[in-house]
Design a protein around this motif. Structure first.
Motif, PDB file in Angstrom:
ATOM      1  N   LEU A  50      -8.403  16.695   2.459  1.00 65.04           N
ATOM      2  CA  LEU A  50      -7.429  15.780   1.856  1.00 65.04           C
ATOM      3  C   LEU A  50      -8.021  15.223   0.563  1.00 65.04           C
ATOM      4  CD1 LEU A  50      -4.791  14.240   1.818  1.00 65.04           C
ATOM      5  CD2 LEU A  50      -5.729  12.656   3.514  1.00 65.04           C
ATOM      6  N   VAL A  51      -7.324  15.459  -0.532  1.00 64.32           N
ATOM      7  CA  VAL A  51      -7.804  15.069  -1.856  1.00 64.32           C
ATOM      8  C   VAL A  51      -7.138  13.756  -2.266  1.00 64.32           C
ATOM      9  CG1 VAL A  51      -8.030  15.746  -4.276  1.00 64.32           C
ATOM     10  CG2 VAL A  51      -8.086  17.501  -2.467  1.00 64.32           C
ATOM     11  N   TYR A  52      -7.957  12.788  -2.638  1.00 64.79           N
ATOM     12  CA  TYR A  52      -7.471  11.530  -3.202  1.00 64.79           C
ATOM     13  C   TYR A  52      -7.942  11.447  -4.644  1.00 64.79           C
ATOM     14  CZ  TYR A  52      -5.764   9.426   1.110  1.00 64.79           C
ATOM     15  OH  TYR A  52      -5.033   9.155   2.246  1.00 64.79           O
ATOM     16  N   LEU A  74     -11.973  14.706  -0.144  1.00 66.59           N
ATOM     17  CA  LEU A  74     -12.536  14.837  -1.480  1.00 66.59           C
ATOM     18  C   LEU A  74     -11.924  13.732  -2.331  1.00 66.59           C
ATOM     19  CD1 LEU A  74     -14.101  16.229  -3.777  1.00 66.59           C
ATOM     20  CD2 LEU A  74     -12.123  17.759  -4.070  1.00 66.59           C
ATOM     21  N   PHE A  75     -12.766  12.781  -2.748  1.00 66.70           N
ATOM     22  CA  PHE A  75     -12.318  11.678  -3.583  1.00 66.70           C
ATOM     23  C   PHE A  75     -12.670  11.968  -5.034  1.00 66.70           C
ATOM     24  CE2 PHE A  75     -13.191   9.596   0.564  1.00 66.70           C
ATOM     25  CZ  PHE A  75     -11.915   9.096   0.821  1.00 66.70           C
ATOM     26  N   LEU A  76     -11.685  11.836  -5.921  1.00 66.41           N
ATOM     27  CA  LEU A  76     -11.880  12.065  -7.345  1.00 66.41           C
ATOM     28  C   LEU A  76     -11.431  10.817  -8.091  1.00 66.41           C
ATOM     29  CD1 LEU A  76     -10.287  15.641  -7.490  1.00 66.41           C
ATOM     30  CD2 LEU A  76     -12.729  15.087  -7.373  1.00 66.41           C
ATOM     31  N   ALA A  77     -12.330  10.227  -8.855  1.00 67.09           N
ATOM     32  CA  ALA A  77     -12.029   8.984  -9.570  1.00 67.09           C
ATOM     33  C   ALA A  77     -12.382   9.122 -11.037  1.00 67.09           C
ATOM     34  CB  ALA A  77     -12.797   7.813  -8.957  1.00 67.09           C
ATOM     35  N   GLY A  78     -11.563   8.532 -11.873  1.00 65.57           N
ATOM     36  CA  GLY A  78     -11.839   8.490 -13.301  1.00 65.57           C
ATOM     37  C   GLY A  78     -11.820   7.066 -13.795  1.00 65.57           C
ATOM     38  N   GLY A  79     -12.958   6.563 -14.239  1.00 65.90           N
ATOM     39  CA  GLY A  79     -13.027   5.210 -14.801  1.00 65.90           C
ATOM     40  C   GLY A  79     -12.571   4.140 -13.829  1.00 65.90           C
ATOM     41  N   ILE A  80     -11.600   3.316 -14.255  1.00 69.93           N
ATOM     42  CA  ILE A  80     -11.121   2.221 -13.418  1.00 69.93           C
ATOM     43  C   ILE A  80     -10.431   2.743 -12.162  1.00 69.93           C
ATOM     44  CG2 ILE A  80      -8.843   1.983 -14.483  1.00 69.93           C
ATOM     45  CD1 ILE A  80     -11.238  -0.902 -13.545  1.00 69.93           C
ATOM     46  N   ARG A 128      -4.981  22.145   0.095  1.00 69.15           N
ATOM     47  CA  ARG A 128      -5.681  20.903  -0.227  1.00 69.15           C
ATOM     48  C   ARG A 128      -4.623  19.828  -0.468  1.00 69.15           C
ATOM     49  NH1 ARG A 128      -7.829  25.947  -0.805  1.00 69.15           N
ATOM     50  NH2 ARG A 128     -10.071  25.962  -1.212  1.00 69.15           N
ATOM     51  N   PRO A 129      -4.151  19.165   0.575  1.00 69.36           N
ATOM     52  CA  PRO A 129      -3.131  18.129   0.374  1.00 69.36           C
ATOM     53  C   PRO A 129      -3.645  17.054  -0.567  1.00 69.36           C
ATOM     54  CG  PRO A 129      -4.072  17.997   2.576  1.00 69.36           C
ATOM     55  CD  PRO A 129      -4.567  19.272   1.984  1.00 69.36           C
ATOM     56  N   LEU A 130      -2.750  16.516  -1.381  1.00 68.74           N
ATOM     57  CA  LEU A 130      -3.146  15.630  -2.473  1.00 68.74           C
ATOM     58  C   LEU A 130      -2.408  14.310  -2.402  1.00 68.74           C
ATOM     59  CD1 LEU A 130      -4.493  15.084  -5.270  1.00 68.74           C
ATOM     60  CD2 LEU A 130      -2.546  16.295  -6.303  1.00 68.74           C
ATOM     61  N   ARG A 131      -3.162  13.235  -2.593  1.00 71.89           N
ATOM     62  CA  ARG A 131      -2.604  11.889  -2.748  1.00 71.89           C
ATOM     63  C   ARG A 131      -3.087  11.350  -4.089  1.00 71.89           C
ATOM     64  NH1 ARG A 131       1.157  10.229   1.099  1.00 71.89           N
ATOM     65  NH2 ARG A 131       0.627   8.109   0.437  1.00 71.89           N
ATOM     66  N   LEU A 132      -2.130  10.910  -4.913  1.00 71.18           N
ATOM     67  CA  LEU A 132      -2.439  10.396  -6.241  1.00 71.18           C
ATOM     68  C   LEU A 132      -2.019   8.942  -6.365  1.00 71.18           C
ATOM     69  CD1 LEU A 132      -1.032  13.201  -8.591  1.00 71.18           C
ATOM     70  CD2 LEU A 132      -3.423  12.872  -7.955  1.00 71.18           C
ATOM     71  N   GLU A 133      -2.722   8.213  -7.220  1.00 67.77           N
ATOM     72  CA  GLU A 133      -2.222   6.899  -7.641  1.00 67.77           C
ATOM     73  C   GLU A 133      -2.359   6.796  -9.143  1.00 67.77           C
ATOM     74  OE1 GLU A 133      -1.853   2.842  -5.777  1.00 67.77           O
ATOM     75  OE2 GLU A 133      -3.895   2.779  -6.569  1.00 67.77           O
ATOM     76  N   ARG A 134      -1.236   6.441  -9.768  1.00 68.06           N
ATOM     77  CA  ARG A 134      -1.207   6.244 -11.210  1.00 68.06           C
ATOM     78  C   ARG A 134      -1.121   4.755 -11.515  1.00 68.06           C
ATOM     79  NH1 ARG A 134       1.354  11.462 -10.962  1.00 68.06           N
ATOM     80  NH2 ARG A 134       0.712  12.742 -12.753  1.00 68.06           N
ATOM     81  N   PHE A 135      -1.815   4.343 -12.568  1.00 69.05           N
ATOM     82  CA  PHE A 135      -1.744   2.957 -13.021  1.00 69.05           C
ATOM     83  C   PHE A 135      -0.700   2.773 -14.119  1.00 69.05           C
ATOM     84  CE2 PHE A 135      -6.406   2.653 -11.707  1.00 69.05           C
ATOM     85  CZ  PHE A 135      -6.096   2.008 -10.522  1.00 69.05           C
ATOM     86  N   THR A 136      -0.228   3.888 -14.691  1.00 68.52           N
ATOM     87  CA  THR A 136       0.750   3.823 -15.770  1.00 68.52           C
ATOM     88  C   THR A 136       1.941   4.688 -15.411  1.00 68.52           C
ATOM     89  OG1 THR A 136      -0.367   5.631 -16.931  1.00 68.52           O
ATOM     90  CG2 THR A 136      -0.980   3.386 -17.553  1.00 68.52           C
ATOM     91  N   PRO A 137       3.105   4.443 -16.014  1.00 73.35           N
ATOM     92  CA  PRO A 137       4.292   5.229 -15.672  1.00 73.35           C
ATOM     93  C   PRO A 137       4.098   6.707 -15.974  1.00 73.35           C
ATOM     94  CG  PRO A 137       4.867   3.295 -16.978  1.00 73.35           C
ATOM     95  CD  PRO A 137       3.380   3.402 -17.005  1.00 73.35           C
ATOM     96  N   ASN A 156       0.831  -1.205   0.000  1.00 75.83           N
ATOM     97  CA  ASN A 156       0.000   0.000   0.000  1.00 75.83           C
ATOM     98  C   ASN A 156       0.864   1.253   0.000  1.00 75.83           C
ATOM     99  OD1 ASN A 156      -2.037   1.865   0.187  1.00 75.83           O
ATOM    100  ND2 ASN A 156      -3.150   0.790   1.799  1.00 75.83           N
ATOM    101  N   HIS A 157       0.920   1.906  -1.147  1.00 72.91           N
ATOM    102  CA  HIS A 157       1.565   3.214  -1.271  1.00 72.91           C
ATOM    103  C   HIS A 157       0.514   4.317  -1.474  1.00 72.91           C
ATOM    104  CE1 HIS A 157       5.770   1.873  -1.455  1.00 72.91           C
ATOM    105  NE2 HIS A 157       5.291   0.795  -2.059  1.00 72.91           N
ATOM    106  N   PHE A 158      -0.733   3.982  -1.229  1.00 76.62           N
ATOM    107  CA  PHE A 158      -1.838   4.935  -1.418  1.00 76.62           C
ATOM    108  C   PHE A 158      -2.792   4.810  -0.232  1.00 76.62           C
ATOM    109  CE2 PHE A 158      -5.712   6.109  -4.145  1.00 76.62           C
ATOM    110  CZ  PHE A 158      -5.366   7.445  -4.262  1.00 76.62           C
ATOM    111  N   PRO A 159      -2.265   4.880   1.000  1.00 75.30           N
ATOM    112  CA  PRO A 159      -3.100   4.600   2.178  1.00 75.30           C
ATOM    113  C   PRO A 159      -4.068   5.731   2.483  1.00 75.30           C
ATOM    114  CG  PRO A 159      -0.949   5.348   2.877  1.00 75.30           C
ATOM    115  CD  PRO A 159      -0.870   5.211   1.373  1.00 75.30           C
ATOM    116  N   LEU A 160      -5.150   5.380   3.151  1.00 72.94           N
ATOM    117  CA  LEU A 160      -6.123   6.374   3.616  1.00 72.94           C
ATOM    118  C   LEU A 160      -5.589   6.973   4.913  1.00 72.94           C
ATOM    119  CD1 LEU A 160      -8.922   7.698   3.220  1.00 72.94           C
ATOM    120  CD2 LEU A 160      -9.851   5.867   4.670  1.00 72.94           C
ATOM    121  N   LEU A 161      -5.238   8.238   4.877  1.00 78.41           N
ATOM    122  CA  LEU A 161      -4.669   8.922   6.035  1.00 78.41           C
ATOM    123  C   LEU A 161      -5.750   9.687   6.788  1.00 78.41           C
ATOM    124  CD1 LEU A 161      -1.447  10.353   4.329  1.00 78.41           C
ATOM    125  CD2 LEU A 161      -1.705   8.215   5.610  1.00 78.41           C
ATOM    126  N   PRO A 162      -5.576   9.916   8.091  1.00 77.95           N
ATOM    127  CA  PRO A 162      -6.566  10.699   8.841  1.00 77.95           C
ATOM    128  C   PRO A 162      -6.658  12.126   8.307  1.00 77.95           C
ATOM    129  CG  PRO A 162      -5.069   9.526  10.319  1.00 77.95           C
ATOM    130  CD  PRO A 162      -4.489   9.403   8.949  1.00 77.95           C
TER     131      PRO A 162
END
Length: 308
Positions: free
Chosen positions: A181-183, A110-116, A204-213, A99-105
């Motif tokens: 906290l923005v995910y 604000l959760f933002l999702a695109g597709g998958i 607005r602190p930001l946490r991102l996860e990328r599926f591609t390089p 887990n490099h994308f943990p849910l922090l306190p």
């Protein structure tokens, strides 16, 4: 070698246009390793074909894992293998959750999702202990997996592009209070827009996860790496990664994706300035310069000292 286990596909079902969900259970009937929202697993589909997929089920249920895979055309072969070659009852090998994308306190989310990109965020919604809001975008409603599993209340807004246009990310960020906290997880264009928006609206602190390089940036020059524990100094030429050079020298390093997205090859940096090219570390973690991913990151100076 990384720790792996055999799992059986007990259910494989379409969950959106071009997306299938796989339920995985231990081949020997034991409980699966624990995981937390935001975690992913390596899935070894075939020799030389390993992909990382987010766990998107219930962390409390240790009897089953769930992942979802969107078919990419054109792609790199992983999604086509899942869609075309795998069936219920098949056995596949997987790694333990990371887990490099943990849910922090946080006081609010604000959760933002695109597709998958909904997959790592889905279990976060159930685990969040503070007020949250989800905005979920997709090309069409039919292409948006798990939309029927989302709470039917004002916290959730769907943004199918063919019905309501592109999501106005800057407007969303501007109206949320500092400290939110923005995910975000989704396609590269969405991630970059959110990064730029958070830079325009501080607090607005930001946490991102990328599926591609991430796109490669920066010079590709030769440098030296000193391996503190091995007592060796190696030259990393232009065009080769630290991971390649270290492995060729016979120094064992755990690795998987080799493109800076999975986190397996994370290594402690003892001295030197790192040119971070992964998709995992936050700005603060990069500034600390005390860890790096050997498969993609390089040196910003003539020498790095690594805990290897």
């Amino acid at each position: 070698m990384t720790t792996t286990l055999m799992v059986r596909i007990t259910r494989l079902t379409p969950v959106a246009k071009g997306v299938v969900a796989l339920e995985l259970r231990s081949a020997d009937g034991r409980e699966l390793p624990a995981w937390s929202p935001g975690a992913h697993v390596d899935v070894h589909l075939a020799p030389g074909l390993t992909r990382q997929y987010s766990l998107c089920g219930d962390p409390a249920d240790r009897s089953v894992w769930r992942i979802a895979v969107r078919r990419e055309e054109p792609g790199r072969g992983g999604s086509q293998h899942v869609h075309d070659r795998l069936s219920e009852r098949d056995l596949i090998e997987v790694g333990e959750p990371r887990n490099h994308f943990p849910l922090l306190p946080a006081p609010r989310y604000l959760f933002l999702a695109g597709g998958i990109g909904i997959t790592p965020i889905l279990p976060m919604l159930a685990a969040a202990e503070a007020p949250w809001e989800l905005h979920y975008a997709g090309r069409t409603a039919a292409s948006m997996p798990f939309r029927d599993e989302l709470p039917a209340d004002r916290r959730v807004t769907l943004h199918p592009e063919d019905e309501c246009g592109r999501i106005d990310l800057d407007a969303l960020l501007s109206r949320h209070e500092p400290g939110t906290l923005v995910y975000c997880c989704g396609p590269e264009g969405m991630l970059r827009a959110v990064e730029e928006g958070c830079a325009r609206w501080p607090g607005r602190p930001l946490r991102l996860e990328r599926f591609t390089p991430a796109p490669a940036e920066g010079p590709d020059e030769a440098f030296e790496v000193e391996l503190a524990r091995s007592g060796r100094t190696l030259t990393v030429p232009a065009g080769r990664s630290i991971l390649d050079v270290v492995e060729a020298a016979g120094v064992g390093v755990l690795s998987s994706c080799r493109e800076g997205t999975c986190g397996t090859c994370e290594t402690t940096v003892l001295a030197g300035a790192v040119d971070h090219r992964d998709t995992l570390l936050t700005a603060e973690e990069r500034a600390a310069d005390d860890t790096m991913f050997l498969c993609v990151s390089r040196s910003r100076g003539p020498r790095l000292v690594l805990d290897l």
